[in-house]
Write an enzyme that holds these catalytic residues in place. Structure first.
Site, short mmCIF file in Angstrom:
data_model
loop_
_atom_site.label_atom_id
_atom_site.label_comp_id
_atom_site.label_asym_id
_atom_site.label_seq_id
_atom_site.Cartn_x
_atom_site.Cartn_y
_atom_site.Cartn_z
N ARG A 76 0.79 -1.24 0.00
CA ARG A 76 0.00 0.00 0.00
C ARG A 76 0.82 1.29 0.00
NH1 ARG A 76 -3.83 -2.46 -2.48
NH2 ARG A 76 -5.32 -3.62 -1.21
N ASP A 128 -6.55 -1.03 4.60
CA ASP A 128 -5.91 -0.47 3.41
C ASP A 128 -6.17 1.02 3.25
OD1 ASP A 128 -4.68 -2.85 2.67
OD2 ASP A 128 -6.47 -3.58 1.65
N SER A 138 -12.93 -11.12 -1.33
CA SER A 138 -12.11 -9.95 -1.62
C SER A 138 -10.67 -10.40 -1.60
CB SER A 138 -12.36 -8.87 -0.56
OG SER A 138 -11.35 -7.90 -0.66
N1 ARG Z 1 -5.96 -8.27 6.28
C1 ARG Z 1 -4.88 -8.02 5.39
C2 ARG Z 1 -4.29 -6.67 5.65
O1 ARG Z 1 -4.92 -5.86 6.24
C3 ARG Z 1 -5.25 -8.24 3.96
C4 ARG Z 1 -6.06 -7.20 3.30
C5 ARG Z 1 -6.46 -7.64 1.96
N2 ARG Z 1 -7.10 -6.61 1.21
C6 ARG Z 1 -8.09 -6.85 0.35
N3 ARG Z 1 -8.55 -5.84 -0.30
N4 ARG Z 1 -8.60 -8.03 0.22
O2 ARG Z 1 -3.18 -6.43 5.29
#
Ligand code: ARG
Length: 396
Positions: free
Chosen positions: A93, A122, A173
């Protein structure tokens, strides 16, 4: 108004293009990065964005930068959130944010946009990084404003002729980069059942993995992997190879409960074969080459470092300080770690380093023992003296 949107080509960010045009009358510039997600066809993604109405589409291969500036510090830090998650999405990110800001500055856009929802980590990672790099940019997070459930997002997409591979039957997702695959939502929210086998794309089920164990030797130099079975490899190739090989042997599946920054606990599935193998080998090598005090203290630093990365604090000055400490510990972390990959397990096979602190003459229970057993007695008395004094006092 010009808006630079972080565009993956997936469902959510495709909807964002339309939505930014409809709600904000925005001129949308899309930015797509190759961070090593599978079969990234950047040109195809750009075409899709154009079709949806983007005024400009930009894409670039950021894999080398991702490895150098994000994955490598994490290897040195044994980066794992809550001892489990190799931070794959979390590391990507701030890199995407950096490029968003660069494009916005270059294109004279006053605004950036991302497709993250209001429930996840995110959004925090994107926005903290953007603000750290250019606090004057505005941020629009459509998915946070429109408040769509996954089903209604799919309906919106269909209504606007946005082609989506996600159907209501495939409600996950997913985020993918070189360091791992993250899978959330849908049936995974039910904690009493195991994930459906078809959510996995990188890993064979350990049950179906080859009966033949696979031996590998990973070479490290100053904390970073440089070779596989004695052959020097570019780190991109090395990680790709280990993802394949580890995946074949059922390595790297993670099924965990994780504390998100926004306060909720969530069920997360990851596939991180390469990351698991590299992190495992790296720590094995550290246990051989760092002093006891370094190892024990570094664990605290690593835990803090991983939390900060998970929580989006990539640019927080303390993280930079921790990076300096971690980097300084890696001088002697060179050598070779032999591992056996077998049905989801990573098994130690050999360890070798010019900086090894292991001394067989001190460790042995056999002939040739140089350890002075007599010293142990006095040492124990003095080591326990403070507790002994306290105990005597209590007894009185
Ligand atoms: N829980 C993980 C994190 O916060 C994965 C996030 C995955 N993002 C997604 N858009 N599926 O780093």
């Amino acid at each position: 108004m010009k808006v630079v949107l972080a565009y993956s080509g997936g469902l959510d960010t495709s909807i964002c293009i339309k939505w930014l045009m409809d709600e904000y009358d925005a001129e949308v510039i899309t930015l797509t990065l190759n961070l090593g997600q599978d079969e990234t066809d950047l040109k195809k993604i750009e075409e899709k964005a154009k079709k949806l109405g983007a005024v400009k589409t930009i894409s670039l291969d950021a894999r080398a930068e991702f490895i150098k500036q994000y994955i490598n510090p994490s290897i040195k830090a044994n980066g794992l959130y809550q001892k489990t998650y190799p931070l794959s999405t979390a590391l990507g990110r701030p890199l995407i944010a950096k490029h968003l800001v660069e494009v916005a500055n270059k294109q004279g856009a006053e605004c950036i946009s991302h497709g993250s929802t209001g429930k996840g980590n995110d959004q925090v990672r994107f926005e903290l990084a953007v603000r750290a790099l250019n606090p004057d940019l505005n941020i629009i997070a459509p998915a946070r404003e429109w408040d769509l459930t996954r089903d209604s997002a799919i309906d919106y997409a269909k209504k606007h002729n946005i082609s989506v591979s996600v159907g209501k039957k495939n409600p996950y997702s997913i985020d993918v980069n070189l360091w791992g695959r993250s899978i959330e939502a849908g049936p995974l929210e039910e904690l009493t059942s195991r994930p459906d086998e078809n959510i996995y794309e990188w890993t064979t089920s350990p049950v179906k993995a080859p009966d033949e164990p696979k031996k590998i030797v990973l070479g490290f130099e100053r904390g970073l992997p440089i070779s596989l079975d004695g052959v020097r490899l570019d780190e991109l190739d090395l990680i790709k190879k280990l993802n394949k090989l580890g995946g074949k042997h059922g390595i790297g599946r993670i099924d965990t409960i994780e504390d998100r920054l926004v306060g909720i606990k969530s069920r997360e599935i990851y596939e991180c074969p390469g990351a698991k193998i590299i992190l495992y080998a790296h720590y094995e090598l550290e246990k051989l080459t760092l002093s006891r005090e370094q190892i024990n203290f570094k664990q605290m630093v690593e835990s803090k470092w991983s939390q900060m990365v998970y929580y989006g604090l990539w640019h927080e000055p303390l993280k930079n300080d921790l990076d300096f400490f971690i980097e300084h510990t890696q001088d002697t972390v060179s050598g070779e770690i032999g591992l056996i990959l077998y049905k989801g397990n990573i098994i130690n096979a050999s360890r070798k380093s010019p900086h090894s602190l292991y001394d067989k003459g001190l460790a042995t229970y056999e002939l040739g023992d140089r350890f002075n057993h007599r010293l142990a007695e006095g040492f124990i008395r003095l080591w326990g003296l403070p507790s002994e004094i306290a105990a005597r006092k209590r007894k009185k």
